[in-house]
Design an enzyme around this catalytic site. Structure first.
Site, short mmCIF file in Angstrom:
data_model
loop_
_atom_site.label_atom_id
_atom_site.label_comp_id
_atom_site.label_asym_id
_atom_site.label_seq_id
_atom_site.Cartn_x
_atom_site.Cartn_y
_atom_site.Cartn_z
N HIS A 1 0.66 -49.64 -9.91
CA HIS A 1 -0.56 -50.45 -10.04
C HIS A 1 -0.25 -51.86 -9.56
CE1 HIS A 1 -2.22 -47.27 -12.61
NE2 HIS A 1 -0.99 -47.21 -13.11
N ALA B 1 -2.54 -48.64 -18.56
CA ALA B 1 -1.36 -48.44 -17.72
C ALA B 1 -0.92 -49.70 -16.98
CB ALA B 1 -1.66 -47.34 -16.71
N ASN C 1 -9.40 -45.82 -14.57
CA ASN C 1 -9.87 -46.65 -15.68
C ASN C 1 -9.33 -48.06 -15.57
OD1 ASN C 1 -11.44 -44.82 -17.62
ND2 ASN C 1 -9.65 -43.60 -17.02
N1 LIG Z 1 -6.81 -47.21 -19.19
C1 LIG Z 1 -5.79 -46.54 -18.69
O1 LIG Z 1 -4.83 -47.13 -18.19
C2 LIG Z 1 -5.77 -45.07 -18.73
C3 LIG Z 1 -6.78 -44.35 -19.31
N2 LIG Z 1 -6.72 -42.99 -19.37
C4 LIG Z 1 -7.82 -42.29 -20.03
O2 LIG Z 1 -7.29 -41.53 -21.10
C5 LIG Z 1 -7.86 -40.25 -21.08
C6 LIG Z 1 -6.97 -39.25 -21.80
O3 LIG Z 1 -5.78 -39.06 -21.08
P1 LIG Z 1 -4.91 -37.75 -21.31
O4 LIG Z 1 -4.68 -37.54 -22.74
O5 LIG Z 1 -3.76 -37.86 -20.41
O6 LIG Z 1 -5.92 -36.63 -20.79
P2 LIG Z 1 -5.94 -35.09 -21.23
O7 LIG Z 1 -6.87 -34.42 -20.26
O8 LIG Z 1 -4.56 -34.58 -21.38
O9 LIG Z 1 -6.59 -35.11 -22.68
C7 LIG Z 1 -7.93 -35.42 -22.96
C8 LIG Z 1 -8.33 -34.62 -24.19
O10 LIG Z 1 -9.58 -35.07 -24.67
C9 LIG Z 1 -10.40 -33.94 -24.92
N3 LIG Z 1 -11.81 -34.29 -24.79
C10 LIG Z 1 -12.59 -34.26 -23.68
N4 LIG Z 1 -13.83 -34.63 -23.99
C11 LIG Z 1 -13.86 -34.88 -25.31
C12 LIG Z 1 -14.88 -35.27 -26.21
N5 LIG Z 1 -16.12 -35.49 -25.80
N6 LIG Z 1 -14.55 -35.43 -27.51
C13 LIG Z 1 -13.31 -35.21 -27.93
N7 LIG Z 1 -12.29 -34.82 -27.13
C14 LIG Z 1 -12.57 -34.67 -25.82
C15 LIG Z 1 -9.96 -32.90 -23.91
O11 LIG Z 1 -10.28 -31.59 -24.37
P3 LIG Z 1 -10.58 -30.43 -23.30
O12 LIG Z 1 -9.40 -30.39 -22.37
O13 LIG Z 1 -10.73 -29.22 -24.18
O14 LIG Z 1 -11.83 -30.83 -22.59
C16 LIG Z 1 -8.45 -33.12 -23.90
O15 LIG Z 1 -7.80 -32.40 -24.91
C17 LIG Z 1 -8.09 -39.98 -19.57
O16 LIG Z 1 -9.08 -39.01 -19.36
C18 LIG Z 1 -8.52 -41.34 -19.08
O17 LIG Z 1 -9.92 -41.49 -19.22
C19 LIG Z 1 -5.66 -42.31 -18.87
C20 LIG Z 1 -4.64 -42.99 -18.26
C21 LIG Z 1 -4.61 -44.41 -18.14
O1 LIG Z 2 -2.35 -43.89 -16.11
C1 LIG Z 2 -2.56 -44.43 -15.04
O2 LIG Z 2 -1.65 -44.63 -14.20
C2 LIG Z 2 -3.91 -44.98 -14.69
C3 LIG Z 2 -5.02 -44.08 -14.91
O3 LIG Z 2 -4.88 -42.88 -14.96
C4 LIG Z 2 -6.34 -44.69 -15.03
O4 LIG Z 2 -6.49 -45.88 -14.68
O5 LIG Z 2 -7.26 -44.00 -15.47
#
Ligand SMILES: NC(=O)C1=CN([C@@H]2O[C@H](COP(=O)(O)OP(=O)(O)OC[C@H]3O[C@@H](n4cnc5c(N)ncnc54)[C@H](OP(=O)(O)O)[C@@H]3O)[C@@H](O)[C@H]2O)C=CC1
Ligand SMILES: O=C([O-])CC(=O)C(=O)O
Length: 276
Positions: A229, A133, A199
């Site tokens: 951010h 992000a 993250n």
């Molecule tokens: N680096 C960055 O800037 C950012 C990073 N992120 C990361 O991205 C991730 C995903 O975001 P988002 O899609 O919005 O989140 P969501 O909660 O919408 O989706 C995550 C999905 O992954 C599934 N899941 C959970 N655990 C596992 C596993 N062990 N194996 C396979 N699938 C799994 C969940 O299933 P269920 O709901 O059934 O558990 C859910 O469907 C966030 O959790 C965060 O860690 C997000 C935003 C910014």
């Molecule tokens: O998507 C964002 O704004 C940031 C976020 O959730 C993360 O850092 O995990």
């Protein structure tokens, strides 16, 4: 929402194949925007995922473990959260596959960090930490080569974006009436305590002065509609401030649209003869 796959305009050209771990708000957005020439062939879902989710992916192989995939994807994308990195990361890298992750905060667990590194060395796969992000990770990582004196990171989101997180133990998200800092600490602590929200803190830490030396502030702001951010970095190169006001994804206000787009970029880079 029905996922749509882009058509490959070069008919007959073989597609490169993608495996995606997790298929939530980000995974669906990435699937919708998948560049032509790539095909999403496998999705790793949690073992507990319901049948309706699998039916939604009816043209795609769904598995609950990476070793259930008989083929060889060209790139594996993690869009599952830190638990997804923990559960599947080593298996992907040991098979010699490249793994692009957005849940970079998983690396705040030092033992996991080490296991992933060893698996990558042993198997030959590469762990690619995506910028997610935030912008400016390229400049920060370059600045580190000359020496950094200080790096700070701040994140500001609306109350709805902090719902369901540890923020609820620190502040009343329903009654907060002005922008309030509810967490100050290291990037390591932030990434561990706010796995779906901080993250970026870990990414900034890993690209810059490290997870323990990067200071982090998290703010809830009832008057904002964006995920904001800010990075401030100072070192031999000079100084920079970055502020990015990101639009949250419609289906998950915790997650910025740019984070999904950074995964799409990684997909495009996997195809491109010239990489930018
Ligand atoms: N680096 C960055 O800037 C950012 C990073 N992120 C990361 O991205 C991730 C995903 O975001 P988002 O899609 O919005 O989140 P969501 O909660 O919408 O989706 C995550 C999905 O992954 C599934 N899941 C959970 N655990 C596992 C596993 N062990 N194996 C396979 N699938 C799994 C969940 O299933 P269920 O709901 O059934 O558990 C859910 O469907 C966030 O959790 C965060 O860690 C997000 C935003 C910014
Ligand atoms: O998507 C964002 O704004 C940031 C976020 O959730 C993360 O850092 O995990």
């Amino acid at each position: 929402m029905t996922a749509q796959r882009n058509q490959n305009p070069q008919s007959g050209a073989a597609s490169r194949s993608i495996m995606m771990i997790g298929y939530g708000a980000m995974g669906r957005e990435v699937h919708r925007l998948l560049p032509a020439g790539l095909s999403l062939d496998w999705v790793v879902l949690p073992a507990h995922s319901d049948l309706s989710e699998r039916q939604h992916l009816r043209d795609i192989n769904t598995v609950s473990r990476v070793d259930q995939c008989a083929g060889r994807p060209d790139l594996v994308l993690e869009c599952a959260g830190q638990a997804g990195v923990r559960e599947h990361g080593v298996a992907v890298l040991e098979r010699g596959l490249d793994l692009a992750v957005v849940s970079v905060g998983a690396l705040a667990d030092e033992a996991l960090h080490k296991r992933l590194e060893e698996a990558a060395r042993k198997g030959g796969g590469r762990l690619i930490l995506l910028s997610g992000a935030i912008a400016g990770i390229d400049g920060l990582a370059a600045a580190r080569e000359g020496g950094l004196d200080e790096v700070t990171y701040e994140s500001r989101k609306a109350p709805r974006s902090w719902k369901g997180s540890h923020a609820e133990n620190l502040i009343n998200l329903d009654t907060v009436s002005s922008a309030t800092v509810f967490f100050e600490g290291t990037a390591a602590e932030a990434a561990r305590l706010f796995p779906a929200n901080a993250n970026v803190a870990a990414t900034v830490g890993l690209a810059g002065v490290g997870l323990e030396a990067t200071t982090v502030k998290l703010t809830v702001d009832p008057h904002t509609a964006t995920n904001t951010h800010r990075i401030h970095a100072r070192g031999r190169f000079g100084e920079f401030h970055i502020e990015l006001n990101g639009r949250p994804l419609e289906n998950n206000p915790k997650t910025s649209t740019l984070a999904a787009l950074s995964v799409v970029r990684a997909c495009r880079q996997a195809l491109a003869p010239i990489v930018i």
